[in-house]
Design an enzyme around this catalytic site. Structure first.
Site, PDB file in Angstrom:
ATOM      1  CB  VAL A   1      -0.956  -0.013   1.205  1.00  0.00           C
ATOM      2  CG1 VAL A   1      -1.706   1.311   1.314  1.00  0.00           C
ATOM      3  CG2 VAL A   1      -1.942  -1.160   1.091  1.00  0.00           C
TER       4      VAL A   1
ATOM      5  CG  ASP B   1     -11.740  23.917 -43.191  1.00  0.00           C
ATOM      6  OD1 ASP B   1     -11.372  24.059 -44.365  1.00  0.00           O
ATOM      7  OD2 ASP B   1     -12.923  23.781 -42.851  1.00  0.00           O
TER       8      ASP B   1
END
Length: 813
Positions: free
Chosen positions: A254, A301
């Protein structure tokens, strides 16, 4: 789908009702939505969350309920925050239905009636006027000067002029003229529905950060489990009871799980997203922040991103007439106008009107006859006050005129500049003959300010650029050349010229400065996929419905916020609030800074992990003769209580001036350089300071090797070790601000959040050690004066180790 029969009088109400029952309503198929509960559950059960859940259970089994509860709180808070971001993420197809209008005008039973768009059926006769949104796929049967804006579907910025027999698709809208049409496809059979399906099927790839963090978590989990198993074996060898040894091994496992890592990453990305929003870049998915910084190829674009999406008159050439005279005839033969500050009609004709107003042209005149534009004549004219005023394509107007000396040179000059050229003429009669040539008008969608500089920055940063647009190749090439995007080989392709094989497509496009025009939604999708197949991290811009699939397929989809559709915005990861290409580059820079910051706080966290593991390793390697310097709860207090805020502050470190110099770092997040720094320099230096202070306090208290220290002495020594780690992290936080410059060369003023975080860390240190109840739970005590002095040595130890390492690396460079 019901067979279409064309009747000018339209369907009867009974026929329409029968077809509606057979074919269903004219609505798009509803996208299957992920229930919110499922989205929330996903945030609680991904790999790292499962690791923490397991750590919580193990902590509970080991008799550490406080640790178990703390870990659960970390999982729940982080999951809830990530859920809030994800909940808004996947609505692209849901918004597609909003593009179909609520009502449509049709002819039924021989009468003109208004019906719900959802009730349109195949065979309905639809009546279209300027301003109408097309409700279904239609076949045009009677056209009068019709102009349709199809940019949402095709990306083409100019309105098209369909003729009788052509089609108009759902989601487009009429900008000029009138028409009658027959419905040929509704709902799921429309072109719009096909794009919706592409958008649904396009999968968003995992971000580079998600992939790299997944690797880190798996490695950490493997190390934690392996170390836990090793310590269980060592505990048994040292004579521990199996039950106690198992619980001890659980505690070590842990302790090695970095509980603070996930919330640190999430909150750091959230702060970066806020900074991007302040720069007009709205992040819809947090991981997109880091993905932007990893971008190696941007497909942009043209209209609205590189250009202003505002048609303007760039040039007026006339052989002998005043410019205002030329503009007067052009405007009289147009219907588009600027009305109350808003454009109405064809954008090109609106631009003509604006220029005429600027020149003070007299636009009065009673129009007694109109000959609208059509695709065959390619010109439009009106009769006003007995004179004919005409404008149109130069090749259809110039042959009708008399003296046109010099026009060919002017026309060639305007064309090479990428301008859309109109020829204007006038006659003293009401017929299109014996025309007097007035001049040429060149129209242009000008580039946005600073675009050229932003493109230059991309090239300095090693990012390749491509223009991917639905526009005409000539227009696209001219704009690309004007802004400096066009590559040295000046490669301009159309969608029809792209190879069918994705590998060949990727090889063809994997260069800087290529222009691809006349692309379809399928083309953009394939381009994104092909470039990703070449190993690129692809950013794709878009604003229309047609861009949705490609925006989802790209590593990061970038939509226009001001002019884009809801569909594009919802499919994207990033929305440009100002539609500006420069904002993309700014966001990339912030993304790179965030990537660097992730490495900074990973270095900070992992250095602490080395210091946290060292006491367990020393205890095991010494056969238990050296007591355990830190408890598992002290380790958790370090991970969450003291380290979290400084790590977050490192996540807010401003961008280095050289952030955009050179290619993005696209390798492993935890690479050899980071591992060497953590485990070869900073980690060992902090561990040395920690264990040195711990053992020194024990020795000063009368302890000797092999003896069992008194509980009070052990608590004081443990508190000293805890303080040494925290104070060492003070210096480590400053060391992690740069991988090359030592602490003395870094300004304290550039990251004030770090100073505040360290002040908070100091307060937490005093609370953890100074409050007897808290210190007792954690397992330490307030150090004696000598202990504080020893713990404070961690600061110069870390500074010297960091400076020596950076100096050594600088000499090798």
């Amino acid at each position: 789908m019901t067979t279409v029969s064309r009747t000018r009088s339209g369907l009867t109400a009974a026929e329409a009702g029968a077809r509606l029952a057979a074919d269903g309503p004219n609505t798009l198929p509803a996208a299957r939505r992920t229930p919110p509960a499922v989205l929330l559950l996903r945030q609680m059960v991904h790999f790292f969350a499962l690791l923490l859940w397991g750590a919580s259970v193990l902590a509970l089994l080991a008799g550490m309920p406080l640790l178990a509860v703390a870990i659960v709180i970390v999982v729940l808070l982080n999951g809830a925050f990530a859920f809030a971001q994800e909940y808004r993420a996947d609505k692209a197809t849901q918004r597609l239905g909003e593009l179909i209008p609520a009502n449509a005008v049709v002819r039924r039973d021989g009468r003109r009636v208004l019906v719900s768009a959802a009730d349109l059926v195949a065979g309905d006769v639809v009546l279209l006027e300027a301003g109408d949104r097309v409700s279904a796929d239609l076949e045009l049967t009677d056209v009068h000067a019709l102009a349709v804006n199809e940019s949402m579907l095709t990306g083409e910025s100019r309105p098209v002029r369909p003729a009788t027999g052509d089609r108009a698709h759902a989601g487009t809208f009429v900008v000029e003229g009138q028409a009658e049409a027959v419905v040929v496809a509704t709902g799921p059979h429309t072109r719009l529905a096909a794009i919706a399906k592409l958008t649904r099927e396009a999968s968003r790839p995992p971000s580079p950060l998600a992939v790299q963090l997944g690797k880190v978590v798996r490695i950490v989990a493997g190390i934690a489990l392996a170390v836990g198993a090793v310590f269980f074996g060592l505990a048994l060898l040292l004579g521990m009871e199996p039950g106690q040894g198992f619980l001890f091994a659980i505690g070590v496992t842990v302790a090695l799980v970095p509980e603070g890592l996930l919330p640190t990453v999430t909150l750091s990305l959230a702060r970066a997203a806020q900074r991007m929003a302040a720069k007009n870049a709205l992040v819809r998915h947090l991981e997109a922040v880091e993905t932007l910084g990893s971008a190696t190829f941007i497909c942009t674009d043209k209209t609205g991103t590189l250009t202003r999406n505002e048609m303007t008159v760039a040039d007026v050439w006339t052989p002998a007439h005043a410019r205002a005279e030329v503009m007067r005839s052009a405007v009289l033969s147009s219907t588009g106008r600027m009305s109350d500050g808003k454009p109405v009609g064809d954008p090109m004709e609106v631009a003509l009107h604006v220029e005429a107003l600027k020149l003070g042209a007299d636009l009065s005149g009673e129009i007694t006859g109109r000959f609208p534009f059509d695709p065959v004549r390619r010109r439009a004219s009106v009769v006003a006050d007995g004179h004919l005023h005409l404008k149109g394509a130069p090749d259809t107007v110039i042959p009708l005129c008399g003296d046109v000396s010099g026009v060919e040179e002017a026309l060639a000059r305007m064309s090479t500049q990428g301008l859309r050229v109109l020829a204007v003429a006038r006659a003293d009669t009401a017929e299109e003959r014996d025309l007097q040539f007035l001049g040429l008008i060149g129209l242009h969608d000008p580039p946005r300010d600073d675009v050229a500089e932003a493109i230059w920055k991309c090239r300095i940063a090693g990012i390749k650029l491509a223009m991917v647009t639905g526009d005409h190749p000539g227009t696209a090439r001219a704009i690309a050349k004007e802004v400096g995007l066009l590559g040295e080989d000046e490669l301009v392709l159309t969608g029809a010229e792209l190879p069918g094989d994705d590998a060949a497509l990727g090889e063809l496009l994997d260069r800087d400065g290529v222009v691809v025009a006349r692309v379809t939604p399928e083309d953009k999708l394939r381009i994104a996929r092909a470039l990703r197949g070449r190993g690129h991290v692809v950013a794709m811009t878009g604003d229309g419905v047609n861009d949705g699939p490609a925006l989802r397929e790209a590593d990061i989809g970038i939509a226009m916020g001001a002019s884009g559709t809801d569909v594009a915005r919802e499919a994207a990861d990033l929305v440009l609030l100002d539609d500006h290409f420069v904002t993309i580059v700014t966001a990339v820079e912030l993304g790179r800074a965030t990537s660097a910051n992730v490495r900074r706080f990973l270095t900070y966290h992992l250095t602490d992990n080395v210091a946290e593991l060292t006491p367990f390793a020393v205890w095991a390697l010494s056969g238990g003769t050296i007591p355990l310097a830190l408890s598992v709860l002290q380790v958790l207090a370090l991970d969450i209580g003291t380290d979290l805020l400084p790590a977050l502050a490192l996540g807010a470190e401003p961008a280095n001036p050289r952030t955009m110099h050179g290619p993005a770092r696209t390798g492993n997040l935890v690479d050899r350089r980071l591992i060497g720094r953590v485990f070869g320099v900073l980690g060992p230096a902090q561990a040395l300071a920690e264990m040195g202070a711990f053992i020194a306090v024990l020795l000063l208290g009368g302890w000797y090797f092999g003896a069992a220290p008194s509980p009070a002495l052990l608590a004081a020594a443990s508190g000293t070790a805890f303080a040494a780690v925290v104070l060492g992290q003070f210096a480590n936080a400053f060391a992690c601000r740069s991988e090359s410059r030592w602490i003395g060369r870094l300004s304290w003023r550039t990251n004030p959040l770090l100073l505040g975080a360290l002040a908070f860390e100091a307060i937490m240190l005093l609370l953890f050690l100074g409050l007897p109840a808290v210190a007792g739970v954690l397992g330490g005590a307030f150090p004696p004066p000598a202990g504080w002095a020893l713990a404070a040595l961690a600061i110069p130890v870390m500074i010297l180790a960091d400076a020596a390492h950076k100096g050594w690396r600088a000499r090798r460079a």
